[in-house]
Write a protein that holds these residues in place. Structure first.
Motif, PDB file in Angstrom:
ATOM      1  N   SER A   5      33.386  -1.224  42.240  1.00 10.53           N
ATOM      2  CA  SER A   5      33.967  -1.185  43.578  1.00 10.53           C
ATOM      3  C   SER A   5      33.302  -0.130  44.453  1.00 10.53           C
ATOM      4  O   SER A   5      33.392  -0.159  45.654  1.00 10.53           O
ATOM      5  N   ILE A   6      32.637   0.833  43.823  1.00  8.20           N
ATOM      6  CA  ILE A   6      31.997   1.899  44.588  1.00  8.20           C
ATOM      7  C   ILE A   6      30.524   1.565  44.748  1.00  8.20           C
ATOM      8  O   ILE A   6      29.775   1.531  43.794  1.00  8.20           O
ATOM      9  N   ALA A   7      30.109   1.305  45.947  1.00 12.17           N
ATOM     10  CA  ALA A   7      28.725   0.946  46.224  1.00 12.17           C
ATOM     11  C   ALA A   7      27.946   2.183  46.654  1.00 12.17           C
ATOM     12  O   ALA A   7      28.474   3.270  46.777  1.00 12.17           O
ATOM     13  N   ALA A   8      26.652   2.006  46.891  1.00 11.86           N
ATOM     14  CA  ALA A   8      25.788   3.143  47.225  1.00 11.86           C
ATOM     15  C   ALA A   8      26.079   3.653  48.631  1.00 11.86           C
ATOM     16  O   ALA A   8      26.178   2.895  49.577  1.00 11.86           O
ATOM     17  N   ARG A   9      26.198   4.970  48.743  1.00 13.93           N
ATOM     18  CA  ARG A   9      26.349   5.584  50.057  1.00 13.93           C
ATOM     19  C   ARG A   9      24.971   5.818  50.660  1.00 13.93           C
ATOM     20  O   ARG A   9      24.008   6.076  49.944  1.00 13.93           O
ATOM     21  N   PHE A 145      41.145   9.994  50.144  1.00 12.42           N
ATOM     22  CA  PHE A 145      40.491   8.883  50.824  1.00 12.42           C
ATOM     23  C   PHE A 145      41.147   8.538  52.158  1.00 12.42           C
ATOM     24  O   PHE A 145      40.471   8.088  53.076  1.00 12.42           O
ATOM     25  N   ALA A 146      42.464   8.743  52.262  1.00 13.42           N
ATOM     26  CA  ALA A 146      43.126   8.432  53.534  1.00 13.42           C
ATOM     27  C   ALA A 146      42.600   9.330  54.643  1.00 13.42           C
ATOM     28  O   ALA A 146      42.290   8.874  55.753  1.00 13.42           O
ATOM     29  N   VAL A 180      34.506   4.312  51.555  1.00  9.36           N
ATOM     30  CA  VAL A 180      35.834   4.933  51.481  1.00  9.36           C
ATOM     31  C   VAL A 180      36.918   3.850  51.475  1.00  9.36           C
ATOM     32  O   VAL A 180      37.916   3.941  50.745  1.00  9.36           O
ATOM     33  N   GLN A 181      36.728   2.819  52.279  1.00 12.95           N
ATOM     34  CA  GLN A 181      37.703   1.728  52.296  1.00 12.95           C
ATOM     35  C   GLN A 181      37.773   1.025  50.942  1.00 12.95           C
ATOM     36  O   GLN A 181      38.849   0.605  50.506  1.00 12.95           O
ATOM     37  N   GLN A 182      36.629   0.906  50.247  1.00 15.74           N
ATOM     38  CA  GLN A 182      36.662   0.374  48.896  1.00 15.74           C
ATOM     39  C   GLN A 182      37.385   1.328  47.958  1.00 15.74           C
ATOM     40  O   GLN A 182      38.152   0.899  47.086  1.00 15.74           O
ATOM     41  N   ASP A 183      37.143   2.630  48.120  1.00 17.74           N
ATOM     42  CA  ASP A 183      37.866   3.611  47.309  1.00 17.74           C
ATOM     43  C   ASP A 183      39.372   3.469  47.512  1.00 17.74           C
ATOM     44  O   ASP A 183      40.158   3.693  46.584  1.00 17.74           O
ATOM     45  N   LEU A 184      39.778   3.123  48.717  1.00 18.47           N
ATOM     46  CA  LEU A 184      41.188   2.922  49.031  1.00 18.47           C
ATOM     47  C   LEU A 184      41.698   1.574  48.540  1.00 18.47           C
ATOM     48  O   LEU A 184      42.889   1.281  48.655  1.00 18.47           O
TER      49      LEU A 184
END
Length: 826
Positions: A5-9, A145-146, A180-184
């Motif tokens: 779920s965490i992609a490359a920044r 994350f929020a 961040v939205q994926q982290d959420l």
């Protein structure tokens, strides 16, 4: 296995995310403070910044920190701690401290930089956008994350205004916001954001730039995870092409693209093509490894992915060899407790089961369980621990049941369920065993649960019954799974009853028929919602005579057998006031009735405080009347309606430990359930009087957004309640976790100290809910009935209601079966 779920920044828009206060791009004007620096001071500041940036670039973070603090002292003496020069220098502290790993001090410094930049350059300056961008990156590392999302959104708004939508800085910020939205867990929002990021990067730096390829790969991975293979495939192929042409085949990014493409092809159902990509990726990762080094996480993962493709191709022995290679490598790479060890052993055990080697599977699963337990100890606290990894205890229970080891099968089955909740309720204590559970059962009570396990492409199922004097696992047909799914969907809308009655009887025969003899004298059924029956109210099934099981049994739900035994070990409270909250103002513009299912993006957006999503929530016209009816039955209650139904009021009660005063808490408000993030399920409270976003970010105070999440309840609330009632839609649902069931509000409230939770399995109609709640509280509060008896009576009354035309308007299970009592039934 789903995509990560965490992609490359992407790199922040000022190369090293440093010197935040001087991040304004060349050619873009910025507001000058009233006391502008003279040219000599400006030149001195610029030189100092270059020195600090060179130290930072060289990785000398200690040197950069010493230099920054020395220059801060100079500027404090010559220009003052509130000067523009001091603020520019102070802006370096956050990124440097973040690079050093001192995240707590970095957070304090970042808020200070935000305050002074906001004061000097104004609310809409480019400088403030830069500080917010760096602060958002830091908050992401802090797993806040929020706030990270809020900071990046505020940065993005300013960048758009000053640079235009098509600037590369805007595009890079969009990509990082999507992460961040994926982290959420907000994949729908992340998809929209990534789509725009890709489009902006193509416009600003070109479609063939490696940075564009990274964002495109991120979008492709996300779409593949969401099952949109048709659109994801060309994105992943294009990313792979660009990386090959611009970076070459001997780069890790290129091989990762190849592996991602293989994952998509496998999920799409093309194992032959997936096998080719995985095999090539494996060869590439091996070639990339240092000479003589054959153990790397990338190589181990490539072996694992190759094994999955081989399983799909029915090449079981070849798959076993690849999994054994992956496991041997991971055992050398990782300490016990690493999640990949439990995962690899579990998948290898599945191959053993399908090849008939139950003893080998049992040994592997026992080792997987040991590694799983070690890993859980190192995982975050609270609800996040419940979602650490799919438990290996359930397949171990299935193997034990297959071997006719029923006590061992129960031990594994019950250990898989509600672990985090049990640890919260009885820290350090040994979980109740089979004999403890049986000792708490009365002569006319039974616990029933279901065990559904998939081994590779083969499914197996059992029903388990525990009585005071016995235990049995009975093998089931798995043919009913699809029928159960359709039945659950039919229950959630008031359609024709004929076909639904037939399905209810067929499912009962399939899922309870093999143990019917054990249930003949049972009057109270304690259901562990599990397997394919998760989310199905057992009372809506029908026996061989055609009667609803709700007419035959009083039915309560337990998150595990051990949790049920533990809940009965302490006496109920029986006295005390109630806290009744409802009808918070939302400034809603929506008109659909409250029982209309909401679109997923509205639920997710509203749960994260998006004003436009909250405005789309329907009004709850019966909420205030519901609260008033219950208040009339419970004198001395604390009633919070309208503006008083606020987050601040609940936070104040929780902080003062005043919530422990209430015997019951009742919420008649929107309860938005997050199916991806166990802690993010949210009660939507009054949306009036909320602080401005920049005030929230700069103060460092608690994020006040009119929302209370399950994670906040679990961590901040302390209850001594007999019952928490959530009369909102879907409130018994949450993130579906194998073994744990639905992790959300129920786990949070039970963990906070409520003995039971009354919640719903689907969208509930306003009038029927009000009638059922009034009846329930009258029977429980006034008549002294047990909670399970009060609910059974209220549901029966609602089913039997006759209107003026002689019809029974609430006979369909849609109106009454959604309400389930979880926890202590007394």
């Amino acid at each position: 296995m789903p995509f990560p779920s965490i992609a490359a920044r992407l790199a922040p828009f000022r190369v090293l995310s440093i010197l935040a206060s001087s991040l304004s791009p060349a050619g873009v004007g910025r507001a000058e403070p009233e006391a502008a620096a003279d040219s000599a001071d400006a030149a001195r500041l610029e030189f100092q910044m270059v020195v600090i940036e060179s130290l930072y670039t060289a990785g000398d973070y200690d040197g950069a920190l010493r230099e920054t603090r020395a220059r801060l002292d100079e500027w404090t003496e010559s220009r003052g701690s509130g000067s523009a020069e001091w603020c520019a220098m102070y802006g370096n502290l956050g990124p440097i401290l973040m690079a050093k790993g001192d995240l707590t001090e970095a957070e304090v410094a970042s808020r200070g930089a935000l305050d002074c930049t906001r004061r000097l350059y104004g609310e809409d300056s480019d400088d403030l956008a830069s500080v917010l961008n760096n602060y958002g990156s830091l908050l992401g590392q802090l797993s806040d994350f929020a706030r990270a999302e809020l900071a990046l959104e505020e940065s993005l708004r300013r960048l758009r205004a000053s640079l235009g939508d098509d600037h590369v800085y805007v595009a890079i910020t969009l990509n990082n916001l999507a992460i961040v939205q994926q982290d959420l867990g907000d994949d729908a929002a992340a998809e929209r954001t990534l789509r725009e990021a890709v489009a902006r990067l193509e416009t600003s730096i070109g479609a063939d730039h490696p940075t564009t390829a990274t964002a495109r790969n991120n979008l492709g991975r996300l779409l593949a995870e969401r099952g949109d293979f048709e659109e994801a495939e060309p994105l992943l192929r294009e990313s792979l092409r660009v990386r090959r042409e611009r970076l070459g085949d001997d780069r890790r990014d290129t091989r990762i693209s190849q592996r991602d493409l293989g994952r998509l092809l496998r999920l799409r159902g093309d194992p032959h093509a997936a096998f080719r990509e995985f095999r090539a990726a494996l060869a590439g990762f091996v070639a990339l490894a240092d000479s003589g080094v054959t153990d790397t996480p990338d190589i181990a993962m490539a072996h694992h992915e190759l094994a999955r493709a081989l399983i799909d191709l029915d090449r079981t022995e070849d798959a076993r060899a690849e999994l054994e290679a992956a496991l041997a490598m991971r055992e050398r790479l990782f300490e016990e407790g690493h999640p990949t060890l439990a995962l690899t052993r579990r998948e290898l055990a599945s191959v053993h089961v399908t090849s008939g080697d139950l003893a080998g599977a049992r040994e592997l699963l026992a080792r997987a369980a040991e590694s799983f337990e070690l890993g859980r100890e190192n995982t975050g606290e609270g609800l996040t621990r419940a979602t650490f990894l799919d438990t290996p205890w359930l397949p171990l229970a299935a193997v034990e049941a297959e071997l006719d080891h029923d006590p061992a099968a129960w031990a594994a089955f019950d250990r898989a369920h509600a672990r985090v909740l049990l640890e919260r309720l009885a820290p350090g204590a040994t979980a109740p065993n089979l004999e403890d559970v049986r000792a708490m059962l009365g002569p006319h009570e039974a616990i029933v649960g279901w065990l559904d396990v998939d081994f590779d492409h083969e499914s197996r199922a059992w029903v388990v019954v525990v009585r005071a004097d016995g235990l049995r696992f009975a093998r089931l047909s798995v043919e009913s799974r699809e029928r159960i799914v359709r039945f659950r969907e039919a229950l959630a809308s008031p359609g024709p009853l004929g076909a639904l009655r037939d399905a209810a009887q067929a499912i009962a025969a399939d899922r309870l028929g093999p143990v019917a003899g054990l249930l003949e004298d049972v009057t109270h059924l304690i259901v562990v919602p599990s397997g394919a029956m998760l989310g199905v109210p057992v009372g809506a099934l029908r026996d061989e005579s055609g009667a609803w099981l709700a007419d035959r049994f009083e039915i309560s739900y337990a998150v595990s057998g051990g949790a049920h035994a533990l809940s009965l070990a302490a006496p109920p409270r029986r006295e005390g006031p109630a806290l009744l909250l409802g009808d918070p103002p939302l400034a809603t513009s929506s008109t659909p009735p409250a029982d209309t299912p909401l679109p997923a993006d509205v639920v997710r957006g509203a749960a994260r405080g998006k004003p436009e999503a909250i405005a789309a929530l329907p009004p709850l016209p019966g909420a205030r009347a519901e609260i008033e009816r219950i208040a009339s039955l419970w004198p001395g209650s604390t009633v919070l309606v309208g503006d008083a139904a606020s987050e601040d009021r609940l936070v104040s009660l929780a902080a003062g430990d005043s919530l422990r005063a209430y015997r019951a808490l009742h919420f008649a408000a929107h309860a938005l359930v997050d199916a991806d993030d166990a802690e993010a399920s949210t009660l939507v409270l009054a949306q009036t009087g909320l602080p401005a976003p920049l005030d929230v970010l700069s103060s460092g105070a608690r994020l006040t957004d009119g929302l209370v999440t399950a994670g906040e309840i679990e961590s901040d609330w302390r209850l001594d309640a007999d019952l928490v009632t959530l009369s909102a839609c879907d409130s018994a649902l949450g993130r579906e976790v194998v073994g744990e069931g639905y992790v959300g509000f129920a786990h949070a409230f039970l963990g906070a100290g409520s003995r039971a939770v009354l919640a719903t399995l689907w969208s509930v109609p306003d009038r029927a809910t009000g009638e059922l709640m009034a009846s329930f509280y009258r029977r429980w509060r006034n008549d002294g009935a047990s909670r399970v008896a009060a609910l059974a009576s209220a549901q029966s009354e609602l089913r039997a209601t006759v209107d003026a035309s002689g019809r029974r308007p609430f006979e369909h299970p849609y109106y009454w079966a959604s309400f389930v009592l979880i926890g202590d039934p007394r």
